[in-house]
Write an enzyme that holds these catalytic residues in place. Structure first.
Site: not given
Ligand code: PEP
Ligand code: MG
Length: 585
Positions: A210, A317, A451, A475, A485, A522
Site C-alpha cells: 500500500h 484494472r 495475453e 502476461d 513475471r 497496455c
Molecule cells: C498484461 O498482462 O500485460 C496486463 C496489462 O495485465 P496485468 O498486468 O494486469 O496482468
Molecule cells: Mg495480464
C-alpha cells in the site's frame, strides 16, 4: 510535489548507504523523520499470577480503544481517500473483534505470565509467519494488516496515539522532510498526503504494498524493502533518496550531496520541459498520429490521466475494486466507480477490463490453492465459472456506458468459444436491465486482451469477431517465454526483446491492419520510452501506460520517423535477428 533542497548543512553522523526497491522514480534530499512505536520496541516482562485478569482487561480495553479509533477514522475519511481504505479499515476492525486472537493472547498472559504487549507481539509474529509462507503474493502481503493492527493496539497500550505518526503533526516548516518507517499503514499514508514530505522509506513492503500504491498516486519518490534501515537512522539525519535505483544515502559527504542536488535539479528541469508536451499532438516526424492512453487501478486516478493529457483510459484494472475486502462490490458500487471515470474523461474512450482475478491477484474469499495459479481459473475463466459475479459487473458497465464511451476489455481470452460465452453473458445482462426498466440502447464495444501465445498466433477469429484488441505484454511475455513475471530468480530471462515475443506482437498488429480493427498495447512495454521506437517500428499506433510515463513516451514519438522504423524492424524480424535498440536511434 518534490521539494528542492535549500540548504547544504547536514547532520554529522556516519555515512551509510542502503539498498531497497525504488517504487516511485525521482530524487529527494532532506532530513529524516523517524516514525514512532513499533512492535520491536515494546517492554517484555513477566507479570505476577494475581495480576493476570487485570492484564487481560488492559488488553481488551486497548483493543476496544483501537477499534473506536478505526471507527472514527472510517467516519472521517476525506473524499479523496483511495477507495480501498474504507474496506481496509473494516478488515482491521474485524481483526480487532476476532475472539480467537483475543483468546490466544489472553492464554499467553494467563499461562506464560507475559505482559500484554509481549503476548500481543508474540501472537502477532506467529500469525505473520503463517501469512508469510502463503504461496499467493497478495495473501502474503496481508500479513502487514495483522502487523498494523497489532502496532495500533501497542500504541494504545503505551499511551501514545493510535497513529504511528502522532509525532509528525508539526506545522510545515518548509524544510524537506523524509519519512522513515518500518511500514506505513494506508490510514497513516492518508495523513501524509498533505505535501509536507519529499519521500517515503520503509523497511518492509514490495512494489504491490500500500505504501507503494499510495506513494505512486502522490508522485513522491519512495523506496521500500530497506531491511533494518529504520533502526539505523536518527531524526534529523540528512538523507538522499534515489527512487530510480532504490538506494538511500545517510549523511553523505558534501561532494556526493552536491552531485545529487545537481541530479535532482536536472530531473525536475526535464519534467518541467516535458509538461510543455502535454497538449502537443503525439505525431511522428512523418505524420503518423499515435494515441496515448492511461492505465488506472482506481477511479480517482482518472484525474491524473486527464492532467497528463491522455486520449482516454486504455486499461482500468477493475480487480482492485474487488480486492482487500470480504464482500464483493455491489452492482451499484461498481456502477458509481465506472460512471465516475467516464464522467471525468469527458467523452474520451474508457476501456474497462472485466475482473482479472486469480494468479497473483486473489480475492479474500479464495481459499483454494491451485497447483499452478497462473495457468488456472483466472481472469475470464474465473468470470465464466462465476456467472453471477460476471453478469453483475457487466450490468454495472452497461449502465455506466450511458455517460460516455465505454469499451469492455476481456482478459486472458484463449479460445473463440469464450468470446461467444462472453456475448451470451452480455446479452443476459442487457435483458436483466431491460426487465428492470432500463431501455435497450447500450453502446459498448467489446475487445480482447491478447495475453497468451495461442491468441497471438491464431488471432484471426478474434480480429474477425471483436471490435478491438489490446496486447497485454506482461502476461504475453510470461507465457511465451515460460518465465514467471513475479519471480526474481528468473527475472533475467523475462525479455521483452526476445524474437518470439516481437513476432507475436507483430502478428497481432498485422491482423488488426488486415481486419481493420484497432490494436492497442497496455502492458508495461507500452510505457517504456526506451521501447517506443521499436513499437512504432512494429506498427503500433495506440499505447496505454501509467499516466506518469505518458509524456516521456510522447517525446520519443514526436522525434521518430515511423516509415524508417517500420522498414528497419521488419527487416530485422525477417532475419530472425535479435533487435538492438541502438540500431533504431
Ligand atoms: C498484461 O498482462 O500485460 C496486463 C496489462 O495485465 P496485468 O498486468 O494486469 O496482468
Ligand atoms: Mg495480464
Amino acid at each position: 510535489m518534490t521539494k528542492t533542497t535549500q540548504t547544504k548543512t547536514y547532520h554529522a553522523g556516519p555515512m551509510l548507504c542502503m539498498q531497497g526497491q525504488g517504487v516511485v522514480k525521482g530524487y529527494a534530499i532532506g532530513k529524516a523523520v523517524v516514525m514512532g512505536v513499533t512492535a520491536l520496541e515494546v517492554d517484555h516482562y513477566r507479570i505476577s499470577p494475581e495480576t493476570v485478569s487485570a492484564e487481560c482487561e488492559r488488553l481488551r480495553n486497548a483493543m476496544a480503544a483501537a477499534r473506536d479509533e478505526l471507527r472514527r477514522l472510517a467516519e472521517t475519511l476525506p473524499a479523496d481517500a483511495p477507495r480501498e481504505l474504507g474496506p481496509l479499515l473494516t478488515v482491521h476492525s474485524l481483526l480487532l473483534d476476532d475472539s480467537t486472537l483475543i483468546g490466544q493472547v489472553c492464554d499467553l498472559i494467563t499461562h506464560q505470565h507475559y505482559n500484554a504487549e509481549w503476548a500481543l507481539t508474540t501472537q502477532g509474529q506467529l500469525l505473520e509467519e503463517q501469512f508469510a509462507i502463503m504461496s499467493d503474493d497478495y495473501l502474503r502481503e496481508r500479513g502487514s494488516d495483522i502487523r498494523q493492527v497489532i502496532e495500533r493496539v501497542l500504541r494504545v497500550l503505551s499511551g501514545t496515539s493510535g497513529s504511528a505518526i502522532h509525532d509528525l503533526d508539526t506545522p510545515d516548516s518548509g524544510e524537506s522532510l523524509i519519512v522513515v518507517a518500518r511500514d506505513i499503514s494506508p490510514t497513516d499514508m492518508l495523513r501524509l498526503r498533505d505535501g509536507r514530505f519529499s519521500a517515503f522509506l520503509t523497511d518492509l513492503g514490495g512494489p504491490a504494498s500500500h505504501t507503494a500504491i499510495v506513494a505512486r498516486s502522490m508522485n513522491v519518490p519512495a523506496v521500500v524493502g530497506l531491511g533494518h534501515f529504520r533502526g539505523l537512522v536518527r531524526d534529523g539525519d540528512m538523507l538522499v533518496v534515489d527512487g530510480f535505483t532504490g538506494s538511500v544515502l545517510v549523511n553523505p559527504s558534501p561532494y556526493i550531496l552536491d552531485e545529487y542536488v545537481q541530479r535532482q535539479a536536472d530531473f525536475l528541469r526535464e519534467r518541467q520541459e516535458l509538461v510543455r508536451l502535454r497538449d502537443a499532438p503525439a505525431v511522428t516526424i512523418d505524420g503518423v498520429a499515435v494515441e496515448l492512453h492511461a492505465n488506472i487501478e482506481q477511479p480517482d486516478e482518472a484525474r491524473l490521466a486527464l492532467d497528463a493529457g491522455a486520449d482516454g483510459i486504455g486499461l482500468f484494472r477493475t480487480e482492485f475494486l474487488f480486492m482487500n475486502r470480504r464482500e464483493l462490490p455491489s452492482e451499484e458500487e461498481q456502477f458509481n466507480a465506472y460512471a465516475d471515470v467516464v464522467r471525468v474523461m469527458q467523452g474520451r474512450p474508457v476501456t474497462i477490463r472485466t475482473l482479472d482475478v486469480g494468479a497473483d491477484k486473489g480475492l479474500d474469499e479464495d481459499v483454494v490453492v491451485a497447483t499452478n495459479p497462473a495457468l488456472g481459473l483466472r481472469a475470464i475463466r474465473y468470470c465464466l465459472a462465476n456467472p453471477e459475479v460476471f453478469v453483475t459487473q457487466l450490468r454495472a458497465l452497461l449502465r455506466a456506458s450511458r455517460f460516455g464511451h465505454i469499451r469492455i476489455l476481456i482478459p486472458m481470452l484463449t479460445n473463440v468459444h469464450e468470446v461467444h460465452e462472453v456475448r451470451q453473458a452480455l446479452q443476459a445482462a442487457k435483458e436483466q436491465l431491460m426487465a428492470h426498466g432500463h431501455d435497450a440502447a447500450f453502446d459498448v464495444s467489446l475487445g480482447a486482451m491478447v495475453e497468451t501465445p495461442a491468441t497471438a498466433i491464431a488471432i484471426e477469429p478474434f480480429a474477425e469477431t471483436l471490435d478491438f484488441l489490446s496486447i497485454g505484454t506482461n502476461d504475453l511475455i510470461q507465457y511465451t517465454l515460460a518465465v514467471d513475471r513475479g519471480d526474481g530468480e528468473v527475472a533475467h530471462l523475462y525479455d521483452p526483446l526476445h524474437p518470439a515475443v516481437l513476432r507475436l506482437i507483430a502478428n497481432v498488429i498485422n491482423a488488426g491492419e488486415r481486419y481493420g480493427i484497432p490494436v492497442a498495447m497496455c502492458g508495461e512495454m507500452a510505457g517504456s520510452a526506451e521501447l517506443a521506437r521499436l513499437l512504432l517500428g512494429l506498427g503500433l499506433t495506440s499505447f496505454s501506460m501509467h499516466p506518469q510515463q505518458l509524456l516521456d513516451v510522447k517525446k520519443e514519438i514526436t522525434g521518430a520517423h515511423s516509415t524508417a522504423l517500420r522498414a528497419a524492424v521488419a527487416s530485422a524480424l525477417n532475419r530472425s535477428e535479435r533487435i538492438h535498440l541502438s540500431a533504431l536511434d
